[in-house]
Scaffold this motif. Sequence first.
Motif, short mmCIF file in Angstrom:
data_model
loop_
_atom_site.label_atom_id
_atom_site.label_comp_id
_atom_site.label_asym_id
_atom_site.label_seq_id
_atom_site.Cartn_x
_atom_site.Cartn_y
_atom_site.Cartn_z
N CYS A 1 -14.07 37.62 110.59
CA CYS A 1 -14.17 38.95 109.95
C CYS A 1 -15.33 39.76 110.51
O CYS A 1 -16.03 40.45 109.75
N TYR B 1 -16.86 42.58 113.51
CA TYR B 1 -16.47 43.66 114.40
C TYR B 1 -17.11 43.42 115.77
O TYR B 1 -18.34 43.38 115.89
N ASP C 1 -17.04 52.82 111.67
CA ASP C 1 -16.00 53.14 112.66
C ASP C 1 -16.54 54.03 113.77
O ASP C 1 -16.21 53.85 114.95
N GLU D 1 -9.61 46.84 112.14
CA GLU D 1 -9.56 45.98 110.96
C GLU D 1 -8.68 44.76 111.16
O GLU D 1 -8.84 43.76 110.46
N ALA E 1 -10.82 41.45 109.96
CA ALA E 1 -11.87 42.13 109.18
C ALA E 1 -11.28 42.74 107.90
O ALA E 1 -11.99 42.92 106.91
N GLN E 2 -9.98 43.05 107.95
CA GLN E 2 -9.34 43.64 106.76
C GLN E 2 -9.45 42.71 105.55
O GLN E 2 -9.62 43.17 104.42
N LEU F 1 -12.77 43.13 104.12
CA LEU F 1 -12.87 44.35 103.31
C LEU F 1 -12.24 44.14 101.93
O LEU F 1 -12.77 44.59 100.92
N VAL G 1 -12.15 52.75 101.36
CA VAL G 1 -11.82 52.35 102.73
C VAL G 1 -10.96 53.42 103.38
O VAL G 1 -11.19 53.83 104.52
N LYS H 1 -12.12 55.63 106.61
CA LYS H 1 -11.40 55.53 107.89
C LYS H 1 -10.77 56.87 108.27
O LYS H 1 -10.77 57.26 109.43
#
Lengths: 234, 224
Positions: A84, A86, B15, B78, B83-84, B87, B97, B101
């Motif tokens: 998870c 980036y 982002d 994501e 990574a989603q 979140l 979110v 975004k």
Amino acid sequence: MVELRGAVALLGNFPALAGIDLSIDATEIVLIQGPNGAGKTTLLQLCAGLLRPAGGDVVVLGHDLARERRAVRRQVALLGHSTCLYGDLTAAENITFWAKAAGLTGTDVHSRFASAAELMGLDQRLLARTVNVLSAGQRRRTSIAALAVRRPELWLLDEPHAGLDQAGRDAVDSIITDAVGAGATVLVSSHELDRVRSLSPRVVTIAAGMVVADSVHNSHTTRGSGEPGGAPNA
Amino acid sequence: MRELLIDARLIAIKDLRIEARSRVLLNQVAPFALLVLVLFGFALDADQRTLRSFAPGLFWVAVLLAALLAVQRSTSLERADDAQTGLRLSGMAPSSVFLGKAAAVFLQLAVLEVLLTIGIVVLYGSQVDDPVLLILTAATAAVAVAATGTLYGALASGLGARETLLPILLLPVLAPVLIGATRSFDDALGTAAVDGWAWLGLLAVFGLVATALGALAHGAMIEN
């Protein structure tokens, strides 16, 4: 702390958990073991509130997961197979982002960041690198540090020692013992039985989505899936 | 509300920081959008007068095609390394979110629109008659595209063949934006006698509905 009664979880139409009974008290460390495809990862995801129970009762940290999955999530840390992270952010930026995403602010972020990074052996040079250029083990350490800053009440660790060197494995053990010392509960799914057994006397064995044994390894006394919530035998 | 905006800001900054570091917008999306303008010029084989009259439509087709790339990039951030899931587990409101975004995509589209405006002035010889209408149209349409794109990006990411599915899902929904923004630009660039402000009103309604709908529906998209 964690109560499952006849818990069923579906992956598509497949019942990955087919009626699990399990009771885990606060500050317990429980090893979940079983063959590949037994449902260990699904069990952790269910307890994290990522899956909606398709049957039975699942109560985590006092919240019924059929209705209150989001309330659980902020108090839970799930270390899964993915990190998870980036890739275009540095390790430090990732840890800070996840700390803030969990609702931490200001001094809490800085103080917890420093202690988590130190515990996982992340020095300034490594923290300044983008995740894309880190090794798999370094990413895993970063991911665990990003979870540690949240200081969750429930840790759900899926193969936490995978891909780590000896120092990293020792750091994971420290995080587990520190978390329990601070009042948290830990569920660990691992194939490294000896390592995790040194941390936890209780071993729950899962096969085909069912609990087939619930034992305390020192005496190997089996509690069986029909006795959820029973006190561990010493 | 304050927490929602703080979290949305956190997502947007994340982002944009990734974009600033990876430079996908500047090195890939922007050249692609400018290339589309050039190829339209070749395909139409027209003099500048013809290109000038078609410039509004060509501009917005280029924006929509580039927006597809920007939205896919935003969604893929994501999906990479799951990574989603992080979140979802963070406890952040899905609407935060979404707003974060969408805001990041909006800012990227705004940069693209500036470059493309320079493009149509240089390549097609367009002239701006009403700069206020032009700027407001560009901003409003960017909100509509960013909000709709972010919502459909989340929808497509939960389905198979997501890279090819997104254009099929998104472009028909954005047809009213294409029509409204083109008509409004017709007025702003003086290429047709239409009431651009009325079309701007339509765009504003679309943008508001898309943003509200996205904020409400994004949670269901990423959960299911």
